[in-house]
Design a protein around this motif. Structure first.
Motif, PDB file in Angstrom:
ATOM      1  N   LEU A  40       0.393  -0.964  -0.020  1.00  0.00           N
ATOM      2  CA  LEU A  40       0.501  -0.227  -0.064  1.00  0.00           C
ATOM      3  C   LEU A  40       1.141   1.222   0.242  1.00  0.00           C
ATOM      4  O   LEU A  40       0.698   2.208  -0.266  1.00  0.00           O
ATOM      5  N   PHE A  41       2.173   1.187   0.459  1.00  0.00           N
ATOM      6  CA  PHE A  41       2.956   2.362   0.257  1.00  0.00           C
ATOM      7  C   PHE A  41       3.340   2.602  -0.481  1.00  0.00           C
ATOM      8  O   PHE A  41       3.217   3.298  -1.451  1.00  0.00           O
ATOM      9  N   ILE A  42       3.985   2.022  -1.592  1.00  0.00           N
ATOM     10  CA  ILE A  42       3.894   1.245  -2.927  1.00  0.00           C
ATOM     11  C   ILE A  42       3.029   2.513  -3.992  1.00  0.00           C
ATOM     12  O   ILE A  42       3.124   2.990  -4.841  1.00  0.00           O
ATOM     13  N   GLU A  43       1.739   1.441  -3.828  1.00  0.00           N
ATOM     14  CA  GLU A  43       0.403   2.013  -4.750  1.00  0.00           C
ATOM     15  C   GLU A  43       0.350   3.117  -4.159  1.00  0.00           C
ATOM     16  O   GLU A  43      -0.231   3.626  -5.275  1.00  0.00           O
ATOM     17  N   ALA A  44       0.877   4.064  -3.264  1.00  0.00           N
ATOM     18  CA  ALA A  44       0.239   5.440  -2.847  1.00  0.00           C
ATOM     19  C   ALA A  44      -1.407   5.247  -3.089  1.00  0.00           C
ATOM     20  O   ALA A  44      -1.731   6.419  -3.691  1.00  0.00           O
ATOM     21  N   ASN A  45      -1.891   4.039  -3.268  1.00  0.00           N
ATOM     22  CA  ASN A  45      -4.158   4.125  -3.562  1.00  0.00           C
ATOM     23  C   ASN A  45      -3.507   4.487  -4.651  1.00  0.00           C
ATOM     24  O   ASN A  45      -4.954   5.336  -5.688  1.00  0.00           O
ATOM     25  N   PHE A  46      -3.106   4.671  -6.448  1.00  0.00           N
ATOM     26  CA  PHE A  46      -3.097   4.656  -7.237  1.00  0.00           C
ATOM     27  C   PHE A  46      -4.701   3.966  -7.988  1.00  0.00           C
ATOM     28  O   PHE A  46      -5.394   4.021  -8.646  1.00  0.00           O
ATOM     29  N   ALA A  47      -5.227   3.109  -6.929  1.00  0.00           N
ATOM     30  CA  ALA A  47      -5.961   2.351  -7.286  1.00  0.00           C
ATOM     31  C   ALA A  47      -7.323   2.603  -7.250  1.00  0.00           C
ATOM     32  O   ALA A  47      -8.259   2.284  -8.407  1.00  0.00           O
ATOM     33  N   ILE A  48      -7.188   4.018  -6.879  1.00  0.00           N
ATOM     34  CA  ILE A  48      -8.306   4.841  -7.031  1.00  0.00           C
ATOM     35  C   ILE A  48      -8.508   6.040  -7.221  1.00  0.00           C
ATOM     36  O   ILE A  48      -9.393   6.751  -8.577  1.00  0.00           O
ATOM     37  N   THR A  49      -6.437   7.004  -7.188  1.00  0.00           N
ATOM     38  CA  THR A  49      -7.201   8.204  -8.220  1.00  0.00           C
ATOM     39  C   THR A  49      -6.659   7.346  -9.666  1.00  0.00           C
ATOM     40  O   THR A  49      -6.699   8.171 -11.178  1.00  0.00           O
ATOM     41  N   LEU A  50      -5.785   6.514 -10.354  1.00  0.00           N
ATOM     42  CA  LEU A  50      -6.200   5.982 -11.400  1.00  0.00           C
ATOM     43  C   LEU A  50      -6.674   5.590 -12.067  1.00  0.00           C
ATOM     44  O   LEU A  50      -7.119   5.979 -13.751  1.00  0.00           O
ATOM     45  N   PRO A  51      -7.901   4.708 -12.151  1.00  0.00           N
ATOM     46  CA  PRO A  51      -9.146   4.590 -12.822  1.00  0.00           C
ATOM     47  C   PRO A  51      -9.576   6.204 -13.297  1.00  0.00           C
ATOM     48  O   PRO A  51     -10.161   6.529 -14.084  1.00  0.00           O
ATOM     49  N   GLN A  52     -10.228   7.445 -12.077  1.00  0.00           N
ATOM     50  CA  GLN A  52     -10.037   8.535 -12.416  1.00  0.00           C
ATOM     51  C   GLN A  52      -9.476   8.980 -13.408  1.00  0.00           C
ATOM     52  O   GLN A  52     -10.216   9.685 -14.147  1.00  0.00           O
ATOM     53  N   GLU A  53      -8.509   9.102 -13.646  1.00  0.00           N
ATOM     54  CA  GLU A  53      -8.143   9.631 -14.728  1.00  0.00           C
ATOM     55  C   GLU A  53      -7.202   9.125 -15.716  1.00  0.00           C
ATOM     56  O   GLU A  53      -8.020   9.485 -16.832  1.00  0.00           O
ATOM     57  N   VAL A  54      -7.426   7.746 -16.132  1.00  0.00           N
ATOM     58  CA  VAL A  54      -8.103   7.400 -17.356  1.00  0.00           C
ATOM     59  C   VAL A  54      -9.560   7.407 -18.001  1.00  0.00           C
ATOM     60  O   VAL A  54      -9.898   7.701 -19.000  1.00  0.00           O
ATOM     61  N   ALA A  55     -10.314   7.670 -16.757  1.00  0.00           N
ATOM     62  CA  ALA A  55     -11.072   8.015 -17.812  1.00  0.00           C
ATOM     63  C   ALA A  55     -11.774   9.872 -17.870  1.00  0.00           C
ATOM     64  O   ALA A  55     -12.848   9.652 -18.570  1.00  0.00           O
ATOM     65  N   ARG A  56     -11.208  10.467 -17.735  1.00  0.00           N
ATOM     66  CA  ARG A  56     -10.786  11.691 -18.625  1.00  0.00           C
ATOM     67  C   ARG A  56     -10.333  11.871 -18.763  1.00  0.00           C
ATOM     68  O   ARG A  56     -10.690  12.624 -19.906  1.00  0.00           O
ATOM     69  N   VAL A  57      -9.389  10.894 -18.553  1.00  0.00           N
ATOM     70  CA  VAL A  57      -8.706  11.519 -20.251  1.00  0.00           C
ATOM     71  C   VAL A  57      -8.451  10.448 -21.280  1.00  0.00           C
ATOM     72  O   VAL A  57      -7.909  10.716 -22.650  1.00  0.00           O
ATOM     73  N   ARG A  58      -8.720   9.276 -21.145  1.00  0.00           N
ATOM     74  CA  ARG A  58      -9.583   7.471 -22.461  1.00  0.00           C
ATOM     75  C   ARG A  58      -8.476   7.807 -22.630  1.00  0.00           C
ATOM     76  O   ARG A  58      -8.276   6.842 -24.030  1.00  0.00           O
ATOM     77  N   THR A  59      -7.503   7.759 -22.186  1.00  0.00           N
ATOM     78  CA  THR A  59      -5.364   6.779 -22.853  1.00  0.00           C
ATOM     79  C   THR A  59      -5.803   6.394 -21.273  1.00  0.00           C
ATOM     80  O   THR A  59      -5.333   6.492 -20.337  1.00  0.00           O
ATOM     81  N   ILE A  60      -3.869   5.039 -21.924  1.00  0.00           N
ATOM     82  CA  ILE A  60      -4.302   4.564 -20.774  1.00  0.00           C
ATOM     83  C   ILE A  60      -1.965   5.022 -21.023  1.00  0.00           C
ATOM     84  O   ILE A  60      -1.498   4.442 -19.308  1.00  0.00           O
ATOM     85  N   ALA A  61      -1.632   4.716 -22.064  1.00  0.00           N
ATOM     86  CA  ALA A  61      -0.201   4.981 -22.070  1.00  0.00           C
ATOM     87  C   ALA A  61       0.513   5.943 -20.938  1.00  0.00           C
ATOM     88  O   ALA A  61       0.918   5.702 -20.463  1.00  0.00           O
ATOM     89  N   GLU A  62      -0.330   7.125 -20.957  1.00  0.00           N
ATOM     90  CA  GLU A  62       0.938   8.224 -19.974  1.00  0.00           C
ATOM     91  C   GLU A  62       0.430   7.632 -18.142  1.00  0.00           C
ATOM     92  O   GLU A  62       1.385   7.683 -17.527  1.00  0.00           O
TER      93      GLU A  62
END
Length: 449
Positions: A70-92
């Motif tokens: 959880l330290f390494i993931e830094a809760n990207f499980a919550i924030t990364l889906p929101q970013e992908v849903a907003r920009v509709r790209t995955i690479a960056e």
């Protein structure tokens, strides 16, 4: 007539919203549930084949490894889906998440190993090191899962998780049957899940962006940055990442601190492995049951972020009481059968009966957090309050454990969940959108339509 028209429109819209909410919750339950089933089945087989002692060592090792993950993931499980849903790209988004995780690994892995050595629990040393390796791999695979979540492919994600977790569980069970050591079983079970998930998720995401390579881990990019910027530059990179995501990191760690509170405390104070195993057996049921409010949280959080006026405190209290108390009653009544059908550790029955009464507070806190975490400045307040309650819990555990034993730790867990939920409820009462204002906003939406 006009009022009836607006009333009918509002009722129809509410029905569609409820239907959509339940469908989304079901999708999250499918994804999370299918992923947990394999791990739970593996734990049950471990307890039956190797006994409560080895289940206790396994649970303590995995709990410590989860703190690192959880330290390494830094809760990207919550924030990364929101970013992908907003920009509709995955690479960056995946690239930034992976690089941040590599930098956090530079701090987290050495710190975890040092704390493990200082802990002085010899029976858990090798299993925890194996668990560290597994969770490090899972943290990077989780970025792919989060990206697919952001693209809205929850059913596909649930299927991939179901298949890969089953493969990992079968690999671990095979290791148990063959008599392999616990560290070897942990490695086989962990990577038996992570590697197939990496391949499947990578191929699925590649269809979204054919030019993107799912096999890039960006480790070479991190190494080049380390070589060009040196130690001082690396420290600045890590500091910037931690400073930007510290509340997400702490929130994830504190969440695991609550869920694994008893296992961690009992392991750190040197309790017998069989005692840890009994507590862990009871706790496994709560881990499964927490998926229900967690699914509501993950669905409601983005909804309340966009429309905070939709939050209803009475609905939150009513649903929490209905679901939480209902589940607690069922667990209390069915605990002997549940334990007999699964782990067959009789000492876990009174623990499960007591710990089940934490469910009303657990459901309430998840529902309230889905609204509270959308409010400005509330994330930090939630983290601070969670830290205070967890600190109170550990302090109380040192007092209760010598007199009440493991049953006192189970009761303390219920008290901690209740205290935390009460604090979040108090914060929401102070800062929520007033009911009359919420009604006016909904009426305005109806008139506009």
């Amino acid at each position: 007539m006009r009022a009836q028209k607006y009333s009918a429109f509002g009722q129809s819209r509410m029905e569609r919203s409820v239907r959509k909410l339940l469908q989304s919750v079901a999708a999250f339950l499918l994804a999370d549930g299918l992923g947990v089933v394999g791990a739970v089945v593996f734990s049950i087989v471990l307890a039956r084949v190797r006994g409560a002692e080895e289940l206790g060592v396994f649970s303590f090792s995995m709990a410590q490894a989860l703190l690192l993950q959880l330290f390494i993931e830094a809760n990207f499980a919550i924030t990364l889906p929101q970013e992908v849903a907003r920009v509709r790209t995955i690479a960056e988004p995946i690239r930034r998440a992976h690089i941040a995780k590599w930098y956090l690994s530079l701090v987290g892995v050495p710190a975890g190993i040092l704390l493990l050595l200082l802990g002085g629990r010899a029976d858990a040393l090798a299993p925890t090191l194996a668990a560290f390796a597994v969770t490090l791999g899972h943290s990077f695979v989780a970025s792919y899962s989060a990206a697919l979540h952001g693209l809205g492919r929850m059913r596909l994600l649930g299927g991939i998780i179901a298949v890969t977790s089953t493969l990992g569980a079968l690999a671990g069970i095979a290791g148990l049957v063959l008599g392999w050591s616990l560290p070897a079983v942990i490695l086989v079970q962990g990577f038996g899940t992570a590697l197939p998930a990496w391949v499947c998720l990578g191929q699925v995401l590649r269809r979204k962006e054919p030019g993107w390579s799912p096999w890039r881990l960006f480790l070479g990019e991190v190494v080049r940055q380390l070589g060009s910027e040196g130690i001082a530059g690396t420290v600045r990179w890590v500091w910037d990442i931690v400073r930007a995501r510290w509340h997400w990191i702490l929130l994830g760690i504190l969440t695991i601190g609550y869920m694994r509170f008893g296992v961690l405390f009992l392991g750190w104070v040197g309790a017998a492995a069989a005692t840890i195993g009994a507590y862990s057996a009871a706790q496994r049921f709560l881990v499964v049951l927490r998926m229900i409010p967690n699914a509501f949280f993950r669905v409601l959080l983005p909804s309340f972020a966009a429309h905070p006026e939709q939050f209803s405190l009475m609905w939150a209290l009513g649903m929490s009481a209905l679901v939480g108390i209902g589940v607690a009653v069922l667990v209390h009544a069915g605990a002997p059968l549940l334990i007999e059908w699964t782990f067959r550790i009789p000492e876990a029955v009174p623990l499960l009966r007591l710990m089940g009464w934490a469910m009303p507070a657990v459901v309430l806190s998840y529902v309230l957090e889905s609204y509270a975490l959308t409010l400005a400045g509330f994330q930090q307040a939630v983290v601070v309050w969670a830290g205070i309650v967890l600190g109170i819990g550990f302090a109380g555990a040192f007092v209760l454990f010598p007199f009440c034993g493991v049953l006192g730790i189970a009761g303390l867990y219920v008290a901690m969940e209740s205290l935390y939920a009460a604090g979040v409820l108090y914060g929401v009462l102070r800062r929520r959108v007033p009911d009359r204002q919420r009604e006016q906003v909904w009426e305005a939406h109806a008139v506009e339509r």
